[in-house]
Write a protein that holds these residues in place. Structure first.
Motif, PDB file in Angstrom:
ATOM      1  N   UNK A   8       4.790  11.374  11.958  1.00 16.06           N
ATOM      2  CA  UNK A   8       5.616  10.265  12.016  1.00 16.06           C
ATOM      3  C   UNK A   8       6.995  10.443  11.835  1.00 16.06           C
ATOM      4  N   UNK A   9       7.579  11.392  10.943  1.00 14.84           N
ATOM      5  CA  UNK A   9       9.035  11.793  10.813  1.00 14.84           C
ATOM      6  C   UNK A   9       9.616  12.162  12.051  1.00 14.84           C
ATOM      7  N   UNK A  10       8.806  13.046  12.889  1.00 16.61           N
ATOM      8  CA  UNK A  10       9.255  13.537  14.188  1.00 16.61           C
ATOM      9  C   UNK A  10       9.571  12.083  15.044  1.00 16.61           C
ATOM     10  N   UNK A  11       8.735  11.270  14.874  1.00 15.25           N
ATOM     11  CA  UNK A  11       8.839  10.035  15.986  1.00 15.25           C
ATOM     12  C   UNK A  11      10.082   9.299  15.573  1.00 15.25           C
ATOM     13  N   UNK A  12      10.221   9.322  14.177  1.00 14.80           N
ATOM     14  CA  UNK A  12      11.285   8.352  13.517  1.00 14.80           C
ATOM     15  C   UNK A  12      12.506   9.191  13.885  1.00 14.80           C
ATOM     16  N   UNK A  27       0.800  -1.195  -0.023  1.00 14.43           N
ATOM     17  CA  UNK A  27       0.062  -0.126  -0.176  1.00 14.43           C
ATOM     18  C   UNK A  27       0.956   1.206   0.110  1.00 14.43           C
ATOM     19  N   UNK A  28       1.869   1.328   0.613  1.00 16.92           N
ATOM     20  CA  UNK A  28       2.759   2.178   0.846  1.00 16.92           C
ATOM     21  C   UNK A  28       3.538   2.482  -0.376  1.00 16.92           C
ATOM     22  N   UNK A  29       4.008   1.359  -1.065  1.00 20.21           N
ATOM     23  CA  UNK A  29       4.723   1.938  -2.128  1.00 20.21           C
ATOM     24  C   UNK A  29       3.842   2.401  -3.386  1.00 20.21           C
ATOM     25  N   UNK A  30       2.460   2.019  -3.056  1.00 24.50           N
ATOM     26  CA  UNK A  30       1.757   2.685  -4.347  1.00 24.50           C
ATOM     27  C   UNK A  30       1.466   4.163  -4.304  1.00 24.50           C
ATOM     28  N   UNK A  31       1.834   4.448  -3.027  1.00 23.88           N
ATOM     29  CA  UNK A  31       2.190   5.871  -2.804  1.00 23.88           C
ATOM     30  C   UNK A  31       3.472   6.548  -2.741  1.00 23.88           C
ATOM     31  N   UNK A  32       4.571   5.680  -3.348  1.00 30.13           N
ATOM     32  CA  UNK A  32       5.741   6.222  -3.554  1.00 30.13           C
ATOM     33  C   UNK A  32       6.508   6.251  -2.322  1.00 30.13           C
ATOM     34  N   UNK A  33       6.178   5.562  -1.310  1.00 30.15           N
ATOM     35  CA  UNK A  33       7.052   5.090   0.057  1.00 30.15           C
ATOM     36  C   UNK A  33       7.688   3.898   0.143  1.00 30.15           C
ATOM     37  N   UNK A  34       8.897   3.663   0.096  1.00 32.76           N
ATOM     38  CA  UNK A  34       9.513   2.207   0.100  1.00 32.76           C
ATOM     39  C   UNK A  34       9.938   1.872  -1.194  1.00 32.76           C
ATOM     40  N   UNK A  43      -6.659   3.903   6.004  1.00 29.37           N
ATOM     41  CA  UNK A  43      -5.516   3.667   6.812  1.00 29.37           C
ATOM     42  C   UNK A  43      -4.285   4.280   6.162  1.00 29.37           C
ATOM     43  N   UNK A  44      -3.851   4.250   5.115  1.00 26.70           N
ATOM     44  CA  UNK A  44      -2.867   4.730   4.415  1.00 26.70           C
ATOM     45  C   UNK A  44      -2.966   6.155   4.078  1.00 26.70           C
ATOM     46  N   UNK A  45      -4.009   6.755   3.814  1.00 25.15           N
ATOM     47  CA  UNK A  45      -4.434   7.985   3.767  1.00 25.15           C
ATOM     48  C   UNK A  45      -3.862   8.839   5.175  1.00 25.15           C
ATOM     49  N   UNK A  46      -4.548   8.147   6.266  1.00 29.01           N
ATOM     50  CA  UNK A  46      -4.216   8.531   7.618  1.00 29.01           C
ATOM     51  C   UNK A  46      -2.554   8.809   7.933  1.00 29.01           C
ATOM     52  N   UNK A  47      -2.176   7.698   7.510  1.00 27.09           N
ATOM     53  CA  UNK A  47      -0.571   7.733   7.733  1.00 27.09           C
ATOM     54  C   UNK A  47       0.217   8.587   6.880  1.00 27.09           C
ATOM     55  N   UNK A  48      -0.440   9.026   5.822  1.00 29.67           N
ATOM     56  CA  UNK A  48       0.221   9.891   4.843  1.00 29.67           C
ATOM     57  C   UNK A  48      -0.074  11.442   5.436  1.00 29.67           C
ATOM     58  N   UNK A  49      -1.458  11.500   5.791  1.00 34.11           N
ATOM     59  CA  UNK A  49      -1.572  12.819   6.449  1.00 34.11           C
ATOM     60  C   UNK A  49      -0.843  13.179   7.778  1.00 34.11           C
TER      61      UNK A  49
END
Length: 467
Positions: A456-460, A413-420, A445-451
């Protein structure tokens, strides 16, 4: 959309007769992903390489892995794939969406894989993702006047076939023995136990199997590791979790925000992740290790929540599996350092191939095999061992298969949005059905993650060394 102008001009100038083949659509009338279309059609794809001398174009079959070392040996150069910045500049200059699989389309020295000449008819990447160019072999050979034809690839299919789990130990030991000239330790146990687990990780593993463990026991372990304590508090205080009020302690983070199971698995994932140093090298544009881990874990968190309660796999185990999904990359870099650099260059030149296929080409084993064996040696839960080992196989049906399927789904799912890294491809309906998920809920779910990207970058960033 017509083929790019420079492609049309080249074909016309060379008097090449061709047809256009539109990308097929799925049952919902959606075109196949470009990588998927090229692969299924056995079409020719193209990649651009560069060094400090110039750029070079290479054309090979999309169902093959380009051997960049073979290219470098043939030209006596040290080429590597173009950076994302230079590649995007190429797309903008030539008004295309991908690199057309025609020699000298950009006026560059071109190498063509010899296996393409064995086909009677060829499909070529046109530079437009909605259609391919179809030519017969005679017409294609007319374009090779100034190209270098040589053997440059190896078939992908054998590299993607998962071996039986019972063969893992033999294959990993064989790979290690095969690289003793690089002073890699002889015994599997010695190699995979370097460095040893931290005291924190060992204590958390023991706590996990203690039926009488409670919040105070967990808080005490986390509090004895200042770095881990700070990260847990930072995680709980993140806007991603929208905790009411300030987080004042580890106990507060556990009780009010994250919960016992979440903190236990988070702490274990962080402790294991820091048991091996992050590699200094890495494929161009690949997300940093912890950012990958956080994105996958957050996606799995949402997917599990969307599964009906009666079908839902263990939340904590699923989250931990996601957090550790790429742990094998750290181990590969630690155990096979010279070959990890080769892997990075191959990965850059083969964005259509999975990391596991490239690793099997180089070493005969994959990161998933070596990581799952290590987890088993450390006494990690079987759900994590299975989830890591079979994360590339959506058809796996063994016990605890849901954990592997969740990682596979989250990555796809994330690859379909250019992640990974890895190819974009369609996700079978059967996978959603087996997990008890609707495609719509998974996409939400993926849209929520992208938003939540900034959170998430701060957590990472708090998990990375030196943060």
């Amino acid at each position: 959309m017509p083929v790019p102008t420079n492609v049309e001009t080249l074909l016309s100038t060379q008097n090449i007769h061709y047809d256009l083949a539109a990308a097929p659509v799925d049952k919902d009338d959606r075109p196949l992903w470009h990588d998927e279309h090229l692969r299924k059609a056995g079409a020719a794809r193209s990649v651009l390489l560069q060094d400090n001398i110039s750029q070079v174009q290479v054309i090979f079959s999309a169902d093959s892995l380009l051997d960049i070392e073979a290219v470098n040996r043939h030209l006596n150069r040290q080429l590597r794939a173009l950076s994302d910045h230079d590649l995007n500049q190429f797309y903008e200059t030539h008004q295309c969406q991908s690199i057309p699989a025609l020699p000298q389309v950009a006026g560059l020295l071109t190498l063509v894989d010899k296996t393409l000449l064995d086909k009677d008819d060829l499909l070529l990447d046109s530079g437009d993702e909605t259609q391919l160019i179809r030519v017969d072999s005679t017409q294609f050979q007319q374009t090779l006047t100034d190209a270098i034809v040589c053997e440059l690839s190896t078939p992908l299919d054998p590299l993607e076939n998962e071996s039986d789990t019972s063969q893992d130990s033999e294959q990993v030991e064989g790979a290690i023995r095969g690289f003793t000239q690089l002073r890699i330790k002889q015994r599997l146990e010695e190699t995979l136990e370097l460095p040893p687990l931290s005291d924190t990780a060992q204590r958390i593993i023991k706590l996990r199997v203690d039926p009488d463990a409670d919040i105070s026991d967990l808080a005490q372990i986390v509090e004895t590791d200042p770095s881990l304590a700070a990260q847990v508090v930072s995680w709980a205080a993140s806007p991603y979790y929208s905790a009411p009020g300030k987080i004042k302690s580890i106990h507060d983070a556990i009780v009010r925000v994250l919960g016992f199971d979440m903190v236990l698995n988070l702490a274990l994932g962080l402790a294991l992740g820091k048991s091996i140093s992050l590699p200094k090298d890495g494929p161009e544009s690949e997300l940093p290790y912890w950012q990958q881990s956080v994105y996958i874990a957050a996606t799995i968190e949402g997917l599990v929540t969307a599964i009906p309660r009666e079908q839902r796999p263990g939340f904590g185990m699923a989250y931990l599996t996601g957090l550790l999904h790429n742990f094998g990359a750290l181990v590969m870099a630690e155990v096979f350092p010279p070959h990890y650099s080769q892997y990075c260059r191959l990965s850059e030149a083969n964005p259509h191939a999975s990391p596991q296929a490239i690793e099997r080409h180089l070493l005969g084993i994959s990161r998933d095999q070596i990581a799952s064996m290590l987890m088993e040696m450390w006494g990690m839960p079987e759900e994590v061992v299975v989830g890591l080992r079979h994360q590339q196989n959506p058809s796996y049906q063994g016990e605890n298969a849901a954990y592997a399927k969740l990682v596979y789904l989250a990555k796809a799912l994330l690859r379909q949005h250019g992640i990974g890294r890895g190819p974009k491809h369609s996700i079978p309906d059967a996978l959603f059905t087996e997990l008890g998920l609707s495609r719509e809920k998974a996409e939400t779910t993926v849209q929520h993650v992208l938003e939540s990207d900034e959170d998430l970058q701060h957590i990472a960033s708090t998990l990375s060394p030196g943060a």
